[in-house]
Design a protein around this motif. Structure first.
Motif: not given
Lengths: 111, 422
Positions: A49-51, A53, B42-43, B46-47, B88-89, B92
């Motif tokens: 999910y972070p990926l 986004t 947003e993440i 989704d989760i 993972e974030s 970013e």
């Protein structure tokens, strides 16, 4: 250390594969998860999910909401022009990398 | 029998066991805390939608109506640890920071750095007393944190300053007064230049709790520190009173000089004293400001680094103005002094005496005033101006006569004689 190298290798490939999946057809996150799991590319789902986004924020992907029979609306992802261009480059890069690795592997083989 | 709660997850209502709910809530909060992204919400959405989907599947499959702890545990395994999701974030944030570097080596390096303290974005450090690492009052520790030097080094510098000329002592006391203590988690974060967001504060509170549990004596003064603390407090009181006295004297002396200068200036420029006085005091104010403005700016800058452009412009403009004022007043005073060598000699003598005692200071004042009077008479340009300045000069003499001693009177008469012989 070993795990770190492994995950570094997988990370780049993961994005390439996600682009490839979305390029083939419009999908929502669970579809992507199914395909990645089938290909043994992802272990835990949460990291996707972070990926996604991040890729969306980078302009590679876009999404739209679509009604679903089973529950609330789902986010369906599609590839942008920018994403498609990147995908082409990644495909070339992948070929180059696998060539390089193969060359070295062959060189190591006896005879 | 178990109690259940209703939750809304991704737009779907679930009945969930109390224990399962507690576990799920902790898990979701942990993910939320670990996520490092502007699109955090947003993440999370989704989760949560994915968790809801998985709940639905589990319920359908098991033909149950309530989500239980086993399902929550399964789902947590499937989604992965909050740390992994957060990691993972993190990339970013790193990507956006290092998008300028295309070099592979640099990227790897950046990743290694960003992998340690996750979301502790560096902001400007603020100056606080680091009371958690204090020896006396945490001034040195706080300064060290702010400048980025080891606190011990700063302490050595302070000790040297105290031993060599005692200035360190005064500096320490002043800094102690103006530096606020970092006595809350938010201030401790600001001190280290970390954004005091809700999550960072929570982490900081946990961290200090652990640190204090680990060594309960840390953060309190050592015996030596206590001793120095007592000494400094005593010294502060002993020093504070004379210091106030000295400041009072300085202000008085400076004021008198400015006043005398003003009367001289007034007569030189052939102005009525009222105008001359305000011009003279303006000059005095200017020369004080020339020194004071940079000092104030320095202190404010040390205490709080966030200052707007307006502040700097105001400070610089004010400083330039006062510099011009002070320079021009000095220029005028000295050029007019050098016009008359004998007068100048006399004033020099008086200045020499001035350093000897305060009485001479008063004498100097008087001499200056009468000199101004004399100058005015010499000029004799304007009968009207003469009258006004003479009257005003009388007032000056009256107001200053209180402290005049015999010595001073002698000097005055001497100067009177000199000027009249001229």
């Amino acid at each position: 250390m070993v795990e770190n190298i492994k995950s570094q290798m997988r990370k780049g490939i993961l994005e390439y594969c996600i682009l490839e999946i979305i390029h083939q057809e419009e999908v929502y996150a669970t579809d992507i998860l199914g395909k990645l799991k089938a290909a043994n590319l992802i272990v835990v789902e949460g990291t996707l999910y972070p990926l996604l986004t991040r890729m969306k924020n980078a302009g590679m992907l876009n999404y739209r909401w679509q009604e679903s029979m089973a529950g609330p609306p789902r986010k369906y992802f599609c590839i942008t022009d920018e994403g498609a261009a990147l995908l082409q480059e990644l495909e070339k890069e992948w070929d180059a990398i696998s060539n390089s690795v193969n060359t070295i592997n062959k060189a190591a083989l006896p005879a | 029998m178990k109690q259940t709660v209703n939750i809304n997850l991704g737009g779907i209502v679930f009945h969930i066991d109390n224990d399962a709910y507690a576990t799920l809530e902790t898990y979701i909060n942990k993910i939320n805390r670990n996520l490092q992204s502007d699109s955090k919400d947003e993440i999370m959405q989704d989760i949560e939608a994915r968790i809801a989907e998985l709940f639905q599947q589990h319920l359908q499959y098991s033909k149950m109506e309530v989500v239980n702890l086993r399902m929550v545990n399964d789902i947590m395994l499937q989604l992965g640890s909050p740390e992994a999701i957060g990691a993972e974030s993190e990339d970013e944030a790193m990507d956006s920071q290092d998008s300028s570097h295309s070099d592979d080596a640099q990227e790897v390096e950046a990743e290694e750095i960003s992998s340690s303290p996750a979301n502790e974005k560096q902001t400007a450090k603020k100056l606080y007393r680091d009371v958690d690492h204090q020896v006396i009052a945490g001034v040195c520790a706080g300064l060290g944190e702010r400048i980025g030097l080891d606190a011990t080094l700063i302490r050595i510098i302070f000790v040297l300053l105290v031993v060599l000329q005692g200035a360190g002592l005064l500096a320490y006391l002043v800094l102690w007064i103006i530096m606020p203590a970092a006595d809350s988690a938010a201030r401790r974060l600001e001190m280290r230049g970390i954004d005091p967001s809700a999550e960072n504060i929570q982490k900081e509170v946990e961290r200090t709790q652990e640190e204090r549990n680990a060594n309960p004596n840390k953060g309190h003064r050592s015996t030596a520190g206590n001793l120095m603390f007592g000494c400094l407090i005593t010294f502060g009181i002993l020093l504070g009173l004379p210091l106030l006295f000295v400041i009072f004297i300085l202000v008085t002396v400076f004021g008198s000089v400015a006043f005398a200068g003003a009367s001289v200036m007034g007569s030189l420029l052939n102005l009525p004293l009222a105008t001359g006085l305000s011009f003279g005091s303006l000059c005095a104010i200017c020369s004080v400001l020339v020194i004071l403005i940079p000092l104030i700016v320095l202190i404010i800058w040390l205490v709080n680094r966030k200052m707007g452009k307006a502040f700097w412009i105001t400070a610089i403009v004010l400083w330039m103005l006062s510099l011009i004022g002070a320079t021009s007043s000095m220029y005028k005073t000295f050029t007019s002094f050098s016009d008359n060598h004998e007068q100048w000699e006399q004033i020099k003598n008086t200045i020499e005496q001035l350093s000897e005692n305060e009485e001479a200071m008063d004498a100097f004042e008087q001499a200056m005033q009468s000199w101004g009077e004399q100058m005015n008479t010499i000029m004799e340009e304007n009968a009207y101006a003469d009258g006004v300045t003479d009257d005003a000069a009388e007032e000056v003499t009256e107001s200053a006569t209180d402290d005049v001693t015999d010595d001073a009177n002698m000097v005055i008469s001497a100067s009177d004689n000199e000027t009249t012989t001229e």
